[in-house]
Write a protein that holds these residues in place. Sequence first.
Motif, mmCIF file in Angstrom:
data_model
loop_
_atom_site.group_PDB
_atom_site.id
_atom_site.type_symbol
_atom_site.label_atom_id
_atom_site.label_comp_id
_atom_site.label_asym_id
_atom_site.label_seq_id
_atom_site.Cartn_x
_atom_site.Cartn_y
_atom_site.Cartn_z
ATOM 1 N N LYS A 121 4.973 -4.190 6.451
ATOM 2 C CA LYS A 121 5.289 -3.344 7.732
ATOM 3 C C LYS A 121 5.544 -1.855 7.453
ATOM 4 C CE LYS A 121 8.084 -3.323 11.909
ATOM 5 N NZ LYS A 121 7.091 -3.244 12.847
ATOM 6 N N TRP A 122 6.142 -1.686 6.342
ATOM 7 C CA TRP A 122 6.835 -0.254 6.210
ATOM 8 C C TRP A 122 5.905 0.370 4.950
ATOM 9 C CZ3 TRP A 122 12.292 -2.063 5.893
ATOM 10 C CH2 TRP A 122 12.735 -2.400 7.331
ATOM 11 N N GLY A 123 5.321 -0.468 4.264
ATOM 12 C CA GLY A 123 4.300 -0.093 3.244
ATOM 13 C C GLY A 123 4.959 0.531 2.003
ATOM 14 N N LEU A 124 6.066 -0.066 1.502
ATOM 15 C CA LEU A 124 6.631 0.704 0.531
ATOM 16 C C LEU A 124 6.711 0.249 -0.816
ATOM 17 C CD1 LEU A 124 10.077 1.087 2.679
ATOM 18 C CD2 LEU A 124 8.439 2.689 2.056
ATOM 19 N N GLY A 125 5.757 -0.735 -1.067
ATOM 20 C CA GLY A 125 5.658 -1.294 -2.382
ATOM 21 C C GLY A 125 4.555 -2.718 -2.494
ATOM 22 N N LEU A 126 4.968 -3.338 -3.540
ATOM 23 C CA LEU A 126 4.207 -4.368 -3.808
ATOM 24 C C LEU A 126 5.182 -5.792 -4.095
ATOM 25 C CD1 LEU A 126 2.288 -2.773 -6.831
ATOM 26 C CD2 LEU A 126 1.494 -3.239 -4.469
ATOM 27 N N HIS A 155 3.332 -2.249 -13.889
ATOM 28 C CA HIS A 155 2.060 -0.984 -14.431
ATOM 29 C C HIS A 155 1.357 -0.358 -13.406
ATOM 30 C CE1 HIS A 155 -1.372 0.644 -16.030
ATOM 31 N NE2 HIS A 155 -0.934 0.682 -17.387
ATOM 32 N N THR A 156 1.105 -1.181 -12.286
ATOM 33 C CA THR A 156 0.353 -0.656 -11.033
ATOM 34 C C THR A 156 1.255 0.177 -10.296
ATOM 35 O OG1 THR A 156 -1.081 -2.609 -10.760
ATOM 36 C CG2 THR A 156 -0.608 -1.346 -9.015
ATOM 37 N N LEU A 157 2.512 -0.189 -10.170
ATOM 38 C CA LEU A 157 3.370 0.704 -9.418
ATOM 39 C C LEU A 157 3.920 1.759 -10.019
ATOM 40 C CD1 LEU A 157 4.997 0.667 -6.747
ATOM 41 C CD2 LEU A 157 6.985 -0.093 -7.944
ATOM 42 N N MET A 158 4.220 1.773 -11.497
ATOM 43 C CA MET A 158 4.648 2.828 -12.168
ATOM 44 C C MET A 158 3.686 3.902 -12.756
ATOM 45 S SD MET A 158 7.954 2.165 -11.647
ATOM 46 C CE MET A 158 8.443 3.524 -12.784
ATOM 47 N N ARG A 159 2.555 3.292 -12.830
ATOM 48 C CA ARG A 159 1.451 4.108 -13.169
ATOM 49 C C ARG A 159 0.796 4.734 -12.012
ATOM 50 N NH1 ARG A 159 4.042 3.250 -17.090
ATOM 51 N NH2 ARG A 159 3.415 2.991 -19.094
ATOM 52 N N ARG A 160 0.997 4.099 -10.820
ATOM 53 C CA ARG A 160 0.326 4.840 -9.655
ATOM 54 C C ARG A 160 -1.097 4.577 -9.807
ATOM 55 N NH1 ARG A 160 5.448 4.917 -8.446
ATOM 56 N NH2 ARG A 160 6.561 6.529 -8.541
ATOM 57 N N SER A 161 -1.618 3.464 -10.285
ATOM 58 C CA SER A 161 -3.000 3.039 -10.430
ATOM 59 C C SER A 161 -3.038 1.714 -10.890
ATOM 60 C CB SER A 161 -3.605 3.954 -11.742
ATOM 61 O OG SER A 161 -3.049 3.516 -12.710
ATOM 62 N N ALA A 198 -3.214 2.532 -3.428
ATOM 63 C CA ALA A 198 -2.073 2.117 -2.774
ATOM 64 C C ALA A 198 -0.919 2.611 -3.345
ATOM 65 C CB ALA A 198 -2.304 0.515 -2.805
ATOM 66 N N PRO A 199 -0.692 2.327 -4.646
ATOM 67 C CA PRO A 199 0.919 2.979 -5.076
ATOM 68 C C PRO A 199 1.061 4.477 -4.913
ATOM 69 C CG PRO A 199 -0.428 1.570 -6.801
ATOM 70 C CD PRO A 199 -1.445 1.858 -5.616
ATOM 71 N N ALA A 200 -0.221 5.305 -4.580
ATOM 72 C CA ALA A 200 0.342 6.633 -4.237
ATOM 73 C C ALA A 200 0.802 6.510 -2.651
ATOM 74 C CB ALA A 200 -0.945 7.394 -4.140
ATOM 75 N N ARG A 201 0.057 5.754 -1.802
ATOM 76 C CA ARG A 201 0.447 5.414 -0.571
ATOM 77 C C ARG A 201 1.921 5.069 -0.338
ATOM 78 N NH1 ARG A 201 -4.763 3.236 0.076
ATOM 79 N NH2 ARG A 201 -3.786 1.141 0.416
ATOM 80 N N HIS A 202 2.341 4.132 -1.318
ATOM 81 C CA HIS A 202 3.907 3.761 -1.519
ATOM 82 C C HIS A 202 4.777 4.647 -1.383
ATOM 83 C CE1 HIS A 202 1.719 -0.549 -2.964
ATOM 84 N NE2 HIS A 202 1.597 -0.134 -1.579
ATOM 85 N N VAL A 203 4.232 5.631 -2.492
ATOM 86 C CA VAL A 203 5.351 6.843 -2.775
ATOM 87 C C VAL A 203 5.215 7.586 -1.333
ATOM 88 C CG1 VAL A 203 5.639 8.890 -3.902
ATOM 89 C CG2 VAL A 203 4.725 6.763 -5.063
ATOM 90 N N ALA A 204 4.085 7.790 -0.865
ATOM 91 C CA ALA A 204 4.233 8.694 0.649
ATOM 92 C C ALA A 204 4.834 8.083 1.565
ATOM 93 C CB ALA A 204 2.732 9.019 0.872
ATOM 94 N N SER A 205 4.866 6.732 1.709
ATOM 95 C CA SER A 205 5.393 5.878 2.788
ATOM 96 C C SER A 205 6.954 5.867 2.373
ATOM 97 C CB SER A 205 5.137 4.459 2.678
ATOM 98 O OG SER A 205 3.620 4.339 3.153
#
Length: 227
Positions: A147-152, A176-182, A188-195
């Motif tokens: 709903k909020w797009g805050l992670g994985l 690795h995906t979340l912390m490397r933003r790739s 998607a991880p960049a969007r999680h940071v923005a969210s």
Amino acid sequence: GLESYPMAALWKEDDKCVEWLNRQDPGSVLYVSFGSITIMSGEQFEELAMGLEGSGSPVLWVIRPDLMAGSGGQANFPDGFLERTKDRVFIVEWAPQLQVLAHPSVGGFLTHCGWNSTLESISAGVPTLGWPYFADQMLNNRCLIDKWGLGLEFERHQDDTDNVIVRRDEVARKVHTLMRRSGDGGDAPARHVASATRWQDTAREAIQNPNGSSNVAFARLLKSIRG
């Protein structure tokens, strides 16, 4: 019942972890905490440890004395784990979570999705890796991720004894995906940071603004109580 568990509020927070965070790069550290009552099997603990090691990220890991089932108060790490990770994994029994999540070195939160941790991660603007266990944690995880797009979140698999488990490769890949933003999630991880930043602003507005939603709801509650 819950009365058999130690009171988390009575556990001493280890402030030394903040000194360690001060020496880490901005946004580089994954904070790992499963709250005050989650119990983890020995097999799952080993898979998690090896996954965190394989991710390559600096990690601040909260390991309560009673986190691992049947451990007698001792965490049974994989052979050589502590030596191999001594320069990038900092372990504490309990952490000052609000201070940790607000620290500029923390870039992600692997959480059981308890409601307090959910609110605190949103308020700090930190993207999450959801690992719910029971009760409201499942719903909180769905809100955080879908709903909020805050992670994985992690995919779970059944082992040979029909226990549901998150494997080390899955842990390493998602961290690795979340912390490397790739990674597999593309951008998607960049969007999680923005969210996370956007929801952080929304949470602060709800509290700091006299007309914010939290203040308005609290005023209505007081009015209802007073009749």
